[in-house]
Design a protein around this motif. Structure first.
Motif, mmCIF file in Angstrom:
data_model
loop_
_atom_site.group_PDB
_atom_site.id
_atom_site.type_symbol
_atom_site.label_atom_id
_atom_site.label_comp_id
_atom_site.label_asym_id
_atom_site.label_seq_id
_atom_site.Cartn_x
_atom_site.Cartn_y
_atom_site.Cartn_z
ATOM 1 N N ALA A 351 122.088 37.426 30.893
ATOM 2 C CA ALA A 351 122.100 38.494 31.904
ATOM 3 C C ALA A 351 123.445 39.194 31.976
ATOM 4 C CB ALA A 351 121.739 37.907 33.266
ATOM 5 N N GLY A 352 124.533 38.445 31.745
ATOM 6 C CA GLY A 352 125.859 39.043 31.868
ATOM 7 C C GLY A 352 126.440 39.556 30.569
ATOM 8 N N ALA A 353 125.603 39.692 29.530
ATOM 9 C CA ALA A 353 126.115 40.074 28.211
ATOM 10 C C ALA A 353 126.223 41.576 28.014
ATOM 11 C CB ALA A 353 125.226 39.480 27.124
ATOM 12 N N GLY A 354 125.803 42.360 29.002
ATOM 13 C CA GLY A 354 125.979 43.803 28.911
ATOM 14 C C GLY A 354 124.740 44.579 28.542
ATOM 15 N N LEU A 355 123.645 43.906 28.196
ATOM 16 C CA LEU A 355 122.411 44.617 27.856
ATOM 17 C C LEU A 355 121.305 44.329 28.859
ATOM 18 C CD1 LEU A 355 122.327 44.228 23.957
ATOM 19 C CD2 LEU A 355 123.145 46.168 25.310
ATOM 20 N N GLY A 356 121.679 43.718 29.974
ATOM 21 C CA GLY A 356 120.727 43.547 31.077
ATOM 22 C C GLY A 356 119.745 42.409 30.927
ATOM 23 N N GLY A 357 120.075 41.373 30.148
ATOM 24 C CA GLY A 357 119.162 40.248 29.969
ATOM 25 C C GLY A 357 118.249 40.468 28.776
ATOM 26 N N PRO A 358 117.087 39.815 28.743
ATOM 27 C CA PRO A 358 116.176 39.957 27.594
ATOM 28 C C PRO A 358 115.912 41.422 27.273
ATOM 29 C CG PRO A 358 115.404 38.233 29.061
ATOM 30 C CD PRO A 358 116.544 38.891 29.770
ATOM 31 N N CYS A 360 115.274 44.580 23.787
ATOM 32 C CA CYS A 360 115.074 44.953 22.382
ATOM 33 C C CYS A 360 115.930 46.178 22.079
ATOM 34 C CB CYS A 360 113.601 45.231 22.100
ATOM 35 S SG CYS A 360 112.485 43.844 22.397
ATOM 36 N N ASN A 361 117.150 46.169 22.576
ATOM 37 C CA ASN A 361 118.060 47.286 22.433
ATOM 38 C C ASN A 361 118.311 47.603 20.957
ATOM 39 O OD1 ASN A 361 120.820 48.688 22.350
ATOM 40 N ND2 ASN A 361 120.429 48.598 24.559
ATOM 41 N N ALA A 362 118.437 48.880 20.650
ATOM 42 C CA ALA A 362 118.678 49.306 19.269
ATOM 43 C C ALA A 362 119.944 48.684 18.697
ATOM 44 C CB ALA A 362 118.760 50.825 19.201
ATOM 45 N N ALA A 363 120.878 48.313 19.580
ATOM 46 C CA ALA A 363 122.115 47.696 19.124
ATOM 47 C C ALA A 363 121.875 46.340 18.469
ATOM 48 C CB ALA A 363 123.083 47.539 20.301
ATOM 49 N N LEU A 364 120.690 45.758 18.666
ATOM 50 C CA LEU A 364 120.370 44.448 18.095
ATOM 51 C C LEU A 364 119.783 44.553 16.698
ATOM 52 C CD1 LEU A 364 118.935 42.591 21.224
ATOM 53 C CD2 LEU A 364 121.284 42.704 20.380
ATOM 54 N N GLY A 365 119.780 45.744 16.134
ATOM 55 C CA GLY A 365 119.402 45.893 14.733
ATOM 56 C C GLY A 365 117.928 45.762 14.440
ATOM 57 N N GLY A 366 117.095 46.139 15.382
ATOM 58 C CA GLY A 366 115.654 46.098 15.136
ATOM 59 C C GLY A 366 114.964 44.857 15.626
ATOM 60 N N ASN A 367 115.715 43.901 16.144
ATOM 61 C CA ASN A 367 115.125 42.689 16.710
ATOM 62 C C ASN A 367 115.248 42.703 18.231
ATOM 63 O OD1 ASN A 367 116.285 41.082 13.846
ATOM 64 N ND2 ASN A 367 114.155 40.886 14.503
ATOM 65 N N CYS A 368 114.572 41.760 18.850
ATOM 66 C CA CYS A 368 114.722 41.545 20.290
ATOM 67 C C CYS A 368 115.623 40.336 20.509
ATOM 68 C CB CYS A 368 113.359 41.313 20.939
ATOM 69 S SG CYS A 368 112.228 42.718 20.782
ATOM 70 N N SER A 369 116.200 40.246 21.682
ATOM 71 C CA SER A 369 117.108 39.145 21.989
ATOM 72 C C SER A 369 116.364 37.815 22.038
ATOM 73 C CB SER A 369 117.820 39.398 23.314
ATOM 74 O OG SER A 369 116.883 39.478 24.384
ATOM 75 N N ILE A 370 117.126 36.734 21.868
ATOM 76 C CA ILE A 370 116.575 35.382 21.747
ATOM 77 C C ILE A 370 116.989 34.558 22.958
ATOM 78 C CG2 ILE A 370 116.724 33.246 20.422
ATOM 79 C CD1 ILE A 370 117.098 34.927 17.914
#
Length: 677
Positions: A351-358, A360-370
């Motif tokens: 949650a505190g990593a800057g992308l608002g928690g879980p 699939c931001n484009a910054a993740l290179g086409g994947n969703c967060s784990i």
């Protein structure tokens, strides 16, 4: 109480031996003692995990697809419990792409680790001495299931709630299986799924020239008196990733894929509960490409046939030893882009990593967060987006002992050489059996130095890999657990090493699978063949490959088909037929072939035998003719209407017809009827 059939037959044999004693003055004949079959208490259970609300799927290319709730076929947790005295071990298989050992945030405690802990408590509540090491949880790796790991789909609020639902279902399934225990013999065998594992050519995730692990281990719980199936556990060593939730614009829904098809077929014919998981998975892909359920059925039919053929050769365990062991391994996250990329997906889920928690931001290179845990022992060292230094990921690796066999967990998709290294270090283990995606979900595990760029360049092995020492850590854990379980091992652990046959690098690929390896004739069998570019042609213009040429080995003219085109062939006469598919690389002139021997048996027929006739009951058995000559299952209807199952059954005495339906080792079915006086 009814004597077991094995003892009934054994008594007759001993009497016969005694009657063949020596002549006058000779030494009396001595009957050879026979070790009795071990007896266990075995139970199985099924718990539905169909989503109660729309959730995101974990399929390839489904990241931007809508949440759905519809299922093509049931999603389930199935559990298989084996007990002896106050000891118990359990398997639980979840219809899911994967499932982490532990989770972040509100889902902490609902991963595989928490499910194992709480399932063990359920076993303890039923009087067994069991800890979490006695519970082996795994997933089927179907990509047509709700995601609980992110990566290919968003871990939104509904999917996060689904994690807890899966956890609760595992605990409930193990508890219900422990409540359903039946006295059973355990018959074991290793089936062979070789033809279903693409290996005779280069492919996306199956490099050419490397050996595969086709072992399909089986635990078959049978009634000691009748031979009826109480329950069944089997691990399939190939990816069940055929079906897709979205097929173009069509929403097909969730699916258990091939494991779901296989267990239903086995349930329907054997009447027990079949628990179907996965075995060795790394670089072991099926030949099929069609994303609909028809192809699932074709692949499932092959697996069911191979499974039954194996079960016809099964033998009962003589040892009733039970045990479990566990070791925690810390794996260093490697420096490669793929290693660090997976770690970043975990960090940016927080949650505190800057992308608002879980996300699939484009910054993740086409994947969703784990959503895998970032706290010890699951993550150690640099476990945040602001951290520095190295990172290790902790994971628990377990092993179960059942008689002389060891079942080992792979916390990801181990390549065959990982499990081969475990087997090579054993001395007195009858069989090392693999449970894939068990305990955790850490991607592929293999030794990078064993593979060239051309061999793995088309794959995603580098992308979904946490570190270079994971493979050896798993092999070493197998060794350590074997020692803890009382097995004899070699003085030193064996290094994980893959050896390639580089002579095939310039050859085109070709392989096929039939829907059946053996059956009763006449029979029409469907074939699926596919071809592939030479391995050393990676990143170069495609070579021109010929159509597949088919020789069915029965004297009929050769036929041809396109790659990935299904065709059928009728075998009209019983016999063994070597079927060969071949392809020619028209660019180089080089050819390659793949062969598989099919067996067509005479039609199966049955004769009902009266084994024992008393004033109140009649004991019945069967004599097969044709088919494989080995029966696996039979369902009866007695004169009074009772419907027992088993190869030998007892009916209440009464006049009228008795009927039976039975299946042999190839799945051929026959019926018979006899009128009793």
């Amino acid at each position: 109480m009814m004597k077991r059939l094995v003892f009934w037959i054994g008594s007759l044999l001993l009497l016969a031996l005694a009657g063949c004693g020596g002549s006058d003055g000779g030494t009396p004949a001595v009957a050879t003692s026979v070790t009795p079959n071990a007896l266990f208490q075995v139970g199985a259970a099924v718990v539905d995990i169909s989503p109660s609300q729309p959730v995101f799927a974990g399929g390839y290319g489904d990241k931007n697809k809508p949440a759905i709730q519809v299922s093509n076929d049931p999603l389930q947790v199935r559990a298989f419990v084996v007990a002896k005295g106050d000891k118990a071990v359990a398997f639980a298989v979840v219809d899911s792409t994967g499932w982490f050992g532990e989770y972040q945030d509100a889902e902490a405690g609902y991963g595989q680790f928490g499910a194992r802990v709480n399932a063990a408590k359920a076993l303890e509540a039923r009087g067994f001495k069991a800890d979490r090491s006695a519970v082996m949880v795994s997933t089927t790796h179907s990509h047509a299931t709700p995601t609980v790991v992110g990566i290919w789909g968003l871990m939104g609020p509904e999917n996060r709630a689904y994690v807890k639902a899966v956890h609760d279902a595992v605990v409930r399934a193990v508890d219900q299986a422990a409540a359903n225990l039946k006295t059973s013999e355990l018959w074991t065998v290793n089936g062979d799924l070789n033809t279903m594992i693409w290996q005779n050519g280069q492919g996306t995730n199956h490099p050419d020239g490397f050996p595969v692990d086709p072992r399909m281990p089986v635990l078959w719980a049978r009634d000691p008196a009748t031979g009826a199936t109480n329950s069944l556990y089997v691990s399939i060593p190939t990816h069940p990733d055929q079906f897709r939730p979205f097929n173009g614009t069509v929403v097909q829904g969730f699916s258990a894929d091939v494991p779901g098809y296989v267990r239903k077929q086995m349930d329907d014919t054997f009447a027990g509960t079949a628990v179907v998981g996965t075995g060795t998975l790394g670089r072991q892909e099926p030949p099929g490409q069609n994303p609909d359920y028809a192809e699932v059925g074709f692949q499932g039919e092959f697996v069911v046939n191979a499974l039954r053929l194996a079960m016809a050769k099964a033998t009962p365990l003589k040892s009733d030893a039970l045990g479990s062991a566990e070791v925690l391994k810390n794996v260093t996250v490697g420096p490669s882009a793929g290693n660090q990329g997976l770690l970043a997906l975990m960090k940016y889920n927080a949650a505190g990593a800057g992308l608002g928690g879980p996300n699939c931001n484009a910054a993740l290179g086409g994947n969703c967060s784990i959503p895998r845990s970032l706290t010890a022992p699951w993550c150690n060292g640099n476990c945040s987006t602001t951290g520095t230094g190295s990172t290790t990921l902790g994971t628990y690796i377990t092993a179960l002992r059942i008689g002389p066999q060891m079942w080992v967990s792979n916390p990801g998709e181990s390549f065959p050489e990982v499990n081969d290294a475990i087997r090579a270090a054993m001395v007195d283990v009858e069989s090392v059996n693999v449970v894939g995606l068990a305990g955790d979900f850490l991607g592929y595990n293999w030794n990078l130095n064993d593979y060239s760029t051309a061999q793995i360049g088309s794959s995603d092995f580098l992308k979904y890999n946490v570190g270079p020492d994971l493979a050896q850590s798993i092999a070493d854990a197998g060794y350590d657990n074997a020692v803890a379980l009382g097995f004899k091992v070699k003085p030193a652990k064996v290094a994980v090493k893959a050896v390639a046959d580089t002579s095939v690098a310039s050859l085109p690929g070709v392989q096929f699978y039939p829907t059946r390896l053996a059956t009763s004739g006449p029979a029409t069998i469907s074939f699926y063949g596919s071809t592939g570019q030479p391995q050393d042609n990676w990143k170069l213009p495609n070579h021109v490959l010929s159509a597949i040429s088919w020789d069915f080995g029965d004297g009929t003219p050769l036929v041809s088909s396109a790659s990935q085109e299904r065709l059928a062939h009728a075998f009209t006469t019983p016999g063994s037929y070597k079927v060969t598919a071949s392809v020619t690389d028209n660019t180089t002139g080089k050819s390659r072939a793949w062969s598989q021997t099919l067996t067509i048996h005479w039609p199966l027929s049955l004769e009902i035998l009266v084994l024992e006739d008393t004033p109140s009951r009649i004991r019945l058995g069967l004599r097969p003719a044709g088919g494989t000559n080995t029966l696996l299952a039979a369902h009866w209807t007695c004169p009074g209407g009772d419907k027992p199952s088993g190869l030998t059954v007892t009916c209440a005495k009464g006049a009228g017809p008795v009927s039976v339906k039975a299946w042999d080792g190839a799945g051929s079915m026959a019926t018979a009827q006899r009128t009793l006086n």
